[in-house]
Design an enzyme around this catalytic site. Structure first.
Site, PDB file in Angstrom:
ATOM      1  N   HIS A  90       5.071   0.768  -9.118  1.00 50.51           N
ATOM      2  CA  HIS A  90       4.456   0.880  -8.050  1.00 50.51           C
ATOM      3  C   HIS A  90       4.743  -0.536  -7.131  1.00 50.51           C
ATOM      4  O   HIS A  90       4.832  -0.502  -5.778  1.00 50.51           O
ATOM      5  CB  HIS A  90       2.687   0.743  -7.992  1.00 50.51           C
ATOM      6  CG  HIS A  90       2.302   1.755  -8.561  1.00 50.51           C
ATOM      7  ND1 HIS A  90       2.431   3.056  -8.165  1.00 50.51           N
ATOM      8  CD2 HIS A  90       1.381   1.997  -9.574  1.00 50.51           C
ATOM      9  CE1 HIS A  90       1.820   3.645  -9.097  1.00 50.51           C
ATOM     10  NE2 HIS A  90       1.161   3.311  -9.808  1.00 50.51           N
ATOM     11  N   ASP A 107       5.043   8.556 -16.088  1.00 48.50           N
ATOM     12  CA  ASP A 107       3.592   8.043 -15.641  1.00 48.50           C
ATOM     13  C   ASP A 107       2.960   9.024 -14.600  1.00 48.50           C
ATOM     14  O   ASP A 107       3.256   9.753 -14.102  1.00 48.50           O
ATOM     15  CB  ASP A 107       3.783   6.764 -14.805  1.00 48.50           C
ATOM     16  CG  ASP A 107       2.649   5.886 -14.990  1.00 48.50           C
ATOM     17  OD1 ASP A 107       2.237   4.927 -15.543  1.00 48.50           O
ATOM     18  OD2 ASP A 107       1.459   6.377 -13.789  1.00 48.50           O
ATOM     19  N   HIS A 154       0.972   8.664 -12.457  1.00 53.31           N
ATOM     20  CA  HIS A 154       1.154   8.365 -10.947  1.00 53.31           C
ATOM     21  C   HIS A 154       2.559   8.193 -10.617  1.00 53.31           C
ATOM     22  O   HIS A 154       3.572   7.913 -11.343  1.00 53.31           O
ATOM     23  CB  HIS A 154       0.567   6.708 -10.822  1.00 53.31           C
ATOM     24  CG  HIS A 154      -0.973   6.652 -11.393  1.00 53.31           C
ATOM     25  ND1 HIS A 154      -1.212   5.781 -12.589  1.00 53.31           N
ATOM     26  CD2 HIS A 154      -1.898   6.988 -10.816  1.00 53.31           C
ATOM     27  CE1 HIS A 154      -2.381   6.138 -12.857  1.00 53.31           C
ATOM     28  NE2 HIS A 154      -2.902   6.682 -11.889  1.00 53.31           N
ATOM     29  N   ASP A 160      -0.170   6.969 -19.150  1.00 56.63           N
ATOM     30  CA  ASP A 160      -1.555   7.333 -18.641  1.00 56.63           C
ATOM     31  C   ASP A 160      -1.503   9.082 -18.310  1.00 56.63           C
ATOM     32  O   ASP A 160      -2.547   9.595 -17.808  1.00 56.63           O
ATOM     33  CB  ASP A 160      -2.070   6.621 -17.393  1.00 56.63           C
ATOM     34  CG  ASP A 160      -0.887   6.476 -16.677  1.00 56.63           C
ATOM     35  OD1 ASP A 160       0.220   7.140 -16.748  1.00 56.63           O
ATOM     36  OD2 ASP A 160      -0.915   5.575 -15.436  1.00 56.63           O
TER      37      ASP A 160
HETATM   38 ZN   LIG Z   1      -0.025   4.913 -14.175  1.00 58.44          ZN
END
Ligand SMILES: [Zn+2]
Length: 279
Positions: A127, A164, A166, A251
């Site tokens: 991120h 991931d 995200h 995740d």
């Molecule tokens: Zn993540």
């Protein structure tokens, strides 16, 4: 399959995110325990981490951002002002070791010590943008390792694959207009951080170098693997990368508290017909 390397260091555990935080030191323990229980741990080649230098961090991050990180860390701030990233006394050491550990993995693969490597490092990175940490991430480890492989070892085409749950907004932003790095991401949408729509496909100098495959909550192995087998395989056939980097966020597994995907761990495993993992 040749030897597999493992980068880890006790100092990654010392990055303290506070009580009950999902990005915790116990994540490292769980991975090591699973590797030991499966008998894989003893077959891994240990790769010693090192701290990335300032110049190496500047391969992807602005000098002003790193100054901000050092300043807020020195002040004892518990959160980075640019995003939801916890800071603790040992965070800076862990973060420079995370980036440098990924670079050591690149060295080990390119020098032929191992054929691939797993970087069990924290804090995480995908991120983090050039001038902004967020989402528990300080420095973008995978982006730094990819850029390091180009600058130090002369690679010209590398690919980053992000599974991931995200979207890897930081990685995408860093290489948005760079045709030498292909970025592929499967992720949940709508979900944090809000980027990663299918029509986000690269800047004017790098059209098609970014490939996003968002899926709604509830997506599982069939959806995600389908994107890998069809879209990613075609993209890599055309791009012919010299090295693959994987943002291996786990995740996307079923029941993860931070995501709504339904991938089972068998869906994340290299396919092979039963028996022990390939050596
Ligand atoms: Zn993540």
């Amino acid at each position: 399959m040749g030897r597999v390397g493992l980068v880890t260091d006790a100092r990654y555990r010392q990055h303290d995110t506070g009580y009950g935080h999902p990005e915790c030191a116990e994540r490292c323990d769980a991975v090591v325990q699973a590797l030991q229980a499966s008998g894989v741990f003893g077959r891994l080649t240990r790769i010693e981490a090192r701290e990335a230098t300032q110049a190496e961090l500047e391969l992807c991050h602005t000098a002003s951002y790193m100054e901000l990180v050092r300043h807020e860390h020195a002040l004892g701030c518990e959160q980075l002002s640019t995003g939801d990233t916890p800071l603790s006394p040992e965070t800076l050491t862990a973060a420079t070791l995370a980036a440098g550990g990924a670079m050591r993995a690149v060295d080990a693969v390119i020098e032929g010590e191992v054929s691939s490597a797993f970087c069990l490092v924290r804090p995480p990175g995908h991120h983090a943008e050039a001038d902004r940490g967020m989402g528990f991430c300080l420095y973008n480890n995978v982006a730094l390792a990819a850029r390091y492989s180009q600058r130090t070892h002369g690679l010209t085409r590398v690919a980053i694959i992000d599974w991931d749950v995200h979207h890897g907004n930081g990685t995408q932003a860093i290489f948005w207009n760079d045709p030498s790095v292909h970025f592929f991401s499967t992720h949940q949408a709508p979900w944090y951080p809000g980027t990663g729509a299918a029509d986000e496909s690269g800047g004017p100098a790098a059209p098609g170098a970014t490939l996003n495959r968002p899926f709604p909550a509830g997506a599982g192995r069939h959806d995600i693997l389908g994107a890998f087998e069809q879209d990613l395989a075609a993209a890599l056939d055309a791009f012919q990368p010299e090295m693959l980097f994987i943002s291996a966020g786990f995740d996307s597994r079923r029941d993860d508290p931070l995501g709504g995907f339904c991938a089972h761990r068998s869906g994340l495993r290299r396919p092979h017909a039963g028996g022990p993992p390939p050596r």
